[in-house]
Design a protein around this motif. Sequence first.
Motif, PDB file in Angstrom:
ATOM      1  N   PRO A 161      -1.885   5.168  -2.620  1.00  0.00           N
ATOM      2  CA  PRO A 161      -3.215   5.436  -3.180  1.00  0.00           C
ATOM      3  C   PRO A 161      -3.692   6.861  -2.898  1.00  0.00           C
ATOM      4  CG  PRO A 161      -3.393   4.153  -1.160  1.00  0.00           C
ATOM      5  CD  PRO A 161      -1.935   4.203  -1.509  1.00  0.00           C
ATOM      6  N   ARG A 172      -6.658   4.885  -9.130  1.00  0.00           N
ATOM      7  CA  ARG A 172      -5.668   5.359  -8.155  1.00  0.00           C
ATOM      8  C   ARG A 172      -6.066   5.002  -6.735  1.00  0.00           C
ATOM      9  NH1 ARG A 172      -1.446   4.921  -8.382  1.00  0.00           N
ATOM     10  NH2 ARG A 172      -1.076   6.364  -6.652  1.00  0.00           N
ATOM     11  N   ALA A 173      -6.967   4.049  -6.603  1.00  0.00           N
ATOM     12  CA  ALA A 173      -7.499   3.704  -5.285  1.00  0.00           C
ATOM     13  C   ALA A 173      -6.877   2.438  -4.709  1.00  0.00           C
ATOM     14  CB  ALA A 173      -9.011   3.517  -5.366  1.00  0.00           C
ATOM     15  N   LEU A 174      -6.874   2.371  -3.396  1.00  0.00           N
ATOM     16  CA  LEU A 174      -6.756   1.104  -2.691  1.00  0.00           C
ATOM     17  C   LEU A 174      -8.183   0.606  -2.531  1.00  0.00           C
ATOM     18  CD1 LEU A 174      -5.628  -1.141  -0.838  1.00  0.00           C
ATOM     19  CD2 LEU A 174      -5.776   0.511   1.055  1.00  0.00           C
ATOM     20  N   PHE A 188       2.295   1.720  -3.469  1.00  0.00           N
ATOM     21  CA  PHE A 188       1.273   2.144  -4.427  1.00  0.00           C
ATOM     22  C   PHE A 188       0.859   3.599  -4.198  1.00  0.00           C
ATOM     23  CE2 PHE A 188      -3.183   2.444  -5.886  1.00  0.00           C
ATOM     24  CZ  PHE A 188      -3.036   2.027  -7.206  1.00  0.00           C
ATOM     25  N   ALA A 243      -6.034  -0.445 -10.053  1.00  0.00           N
ATOM     26  CA  ALA A 243      -6.075  -0.186  -8.617  1.00  0.00           C
ATOM     27  C   ALA A 243      -5.315  -1.271  -7.857  1.00  0.00           C
ATOM     28  CB  ALA A 243      -7.526  -0.143  -8.130  1.00  0.00           C
ATOM     29  N   ILE A 300       0.838  -1.206   0.000  1.00  0.00           N
ATOM     30  CA  ILE A 300       0.000   0.000   0.000  1.00  0.00           C
ATOM     31  C   ILE A 300       0.870   1.252   0.000  1.00  0.00           C
ATOM     32  CG2 ILE A 300      -1.740   1.318   1.272  1.00  0.00           C
ATOM     33  CD1 ILE A 300      -2.764  -1.379   2.390  1.00  0.00           C
ATOM     34  N   VAL A 323      -9.234   5.494  -0.640  1.00  0.00           N
ATOM     35  CA  VAL A 323      -9.592   4.097  -0.371  1.00  0.00           C
ATOM     36  C   VAL A 323     -11.080   3.911  -0.661  1.00  0.00           C
ATOM     37  CG1 VAL A 323      -9.654   2.232   1.336  1.00  0.00           C
ATOM     38  CG2 VAL A 323      -7.865   3.996   1.465  1.00  0.00           C
TER      39      VAL A 323
END
Length: 233
Positions: A38, A87-89, A36, A114, A33, A41
């Motif tokens: 993000p 672009r999310a977790l 990445f 994602a 995480i 979320v």
Amino acid sequence: MTYLASEIAEQPDVIGHLLTEQADNARKIGAAIRDFNPAFVTIAARGTSDNAGRYAQYLFGIQAGLSVGLSAPSIHTIYGKQTNLSRALVLGISQSGQSEDVRQVVADAREQGALTVCITNNPGSPLAEAAHYHLPLGAGEEKSVAATKTYTAQLTAVAMLVAALVDQPELHAELSKLPDYLRQTLALSDGIAGWTERYRYMERLVTIGRGYNYCTAFEISLKIKELCYVVGQ
């Protein structure tokens, strides 16, 4: 002893096992995480798992500074559309891992680029297979209709992920105390049958909570509906 009571009593051991057996996995996911990074979320869940998602909203927001929203899975299934989750977790939470709408959100998000993570009690489930990373609860079979040990295990799994993400020693230290806290809490239950007598004829119930307890206010309301057939809010 009923299934419900026995599964409630299993919670200290379930949480202790989860903290021990999944510590390395949680650290690996936390590192992924961070890498990445993000922008936000999104959580896909239903029922009790949705309430665990409400806990994640506060924990990720307060401890990691991430904006968290609960998804509307029917957008992906009934309406056949996709929101931009690139672009999310994206965190899928499901006790069984069989919820098709939750799986679809995770699968669509992964296809978009994602980072996808799921929490389930079933490592072989469709949801577990759809995500990049899986954090299994290892709570054992839950025979009671009303989720108990899997709910608190989900809260613990979320806390493990956030602790791993921010990597603060004090959070890890507090998590290690959870099994003892649970045993202390369960030891206080002997008098419950007596003082609940005054409520046996109630027709409505309102539960109130905020912050980290907001999720459990929803979960208490759900449990009262499931087990007592009383309207709760």
